[in-house]
Design a protein around this motif. Structure first.
Motif, short mmCIF file in Angstrom:
data_model
loop_
_atom_site.label_atom_id
_atom_site.label_comp_id
_atom_site.label_asym_id
_atom_site.label_seq_id
_atom_site.Cartn_x
_atom_site.Cartn_y
_atom_site.Cartn_z
N PRO A 11 31.69 93.94 18.67
CA PRO A 11 32.35 92.66 17.88
C PRO A 11 32.85 91.01 19.52
O PRO A 11 32.26 89.97 19.17
CB PRO A 11 32.96 92.03 16.56
CG PRO A 11 32.49 93.91 16.68
CD PRO A 11 32.44 94.80 17.79
N GLU A 12 33.33 91.25 20.08
CA GLU A 12 34.02 90.62 20.62
C GLU A 12 32.82 90.15 22.42
O GLU A 12 33.05 89.18 22.34
CB GLU A 12 35.59 91.42 21.32
CG GLU A 12 35.95 91.98 21.38
CD GLU A 12 35.89 92.94 19.94
OE1 GLU A 12 35.25 93.99 20.62
OE2 GLU A 12 36.98 93.29 19.84
N ARG A 14 29.61 90.01 21.06
CA ARG A 14 28.93 89.52 20.46
C ARG A 14 29.60 87.97 20.62
O ARG A 14 29.13 86.25 20.51
CB ARG A 14 28.65 89.77 18.91
CG ARG A 14 27.91 90.91 19.53
CD ARG A 14 26.56 91.24 17.87
NE ARG A 14 27.50 91.33 16.89
CZ ARG A 14 28.07 92.82 16.53
NH1 ARG A 14 27.53 93.89 17.68
NH2 ARG A 14 28.96 93.25 16.01
N LYS A 15 30.89 87.77 20.26
CA LYS A 15 30.86 86.33 19.97
C LYS A 15 31.53 85.73 21.00
O LYS A 15 31.05 84.07 21.65
CB LYS A 15 32.86 86.80 20.03
CG LYS A 15 33.54 85.32 19.27
CD LYS A 15 35.14 85.88 18.57
CE LYS A 15 35.89 84.86 18.56
NZ LYS A 15 37.12 84.45 18.21
N TRP A 19 29.81 81.86 21.98
CA TRP A 19 30.59 80.58 22.81
C TRP A 19 29.74 79.89 24.02
O TRP A 19 29.80 79.17 24.46
CB TRP A 19 31.53 81.40 23.13
CG TRP A 19 32.66 80.66 21.80
CD1 TRP A 19 33.38 82.09 21.10
CD2 TRP A 19 33.23 79.82 21.76
NE1 TRP A 19 34.03 81.24 20.43
CE2 TRP A 19 34.29 80.15 20.07
CE3 TRP A 19 33.53 78.72 21.37
CZ2 TRP A 19 34.81 79.00 19.68
CZ3 TRP A 19 33.32 77.82 21.05
CH2 TRP A 19 34.29 77.66 19.92
#
Length: 67
Positions: A11-12, A14-15, A19
């Motif tokens: 998830p990090e 993908r985040k 950005w």
């Protein structure tokens, strides 16, 4: 509840990718706006000189060849 299936990215990651895409899109949009505000310099052939004719250009004729 934790998902049991594994994905290629955390998830990090993908985040961070979202950005990065958002920032790249903003930079591209800013560059397009900036390009519209600032036109390139054409030197002596700029907008002020656009109507001036170059000697001999209006009289130019295409080269013809005879076979």
């Amino acid at each position: 509840m934790r998902r049991t299936e594994r994905s290629a990215f955390t998830p990090e990651e993908r985040k961070a990718a979202m950005w990065a895409l958002l920032i790249a899109g903003l930079i591209a949009a800013f560059a397009l706006v900036l390009q519209q505000w600032t036109q390139p310099s054409l030197g002596p052939w700029g907008a002020d000189q656009a109507a001036a004719s170059i000697p001999g250009v209006l009289d130019a004729q295409p080269v013809t060849t005879s076979f």
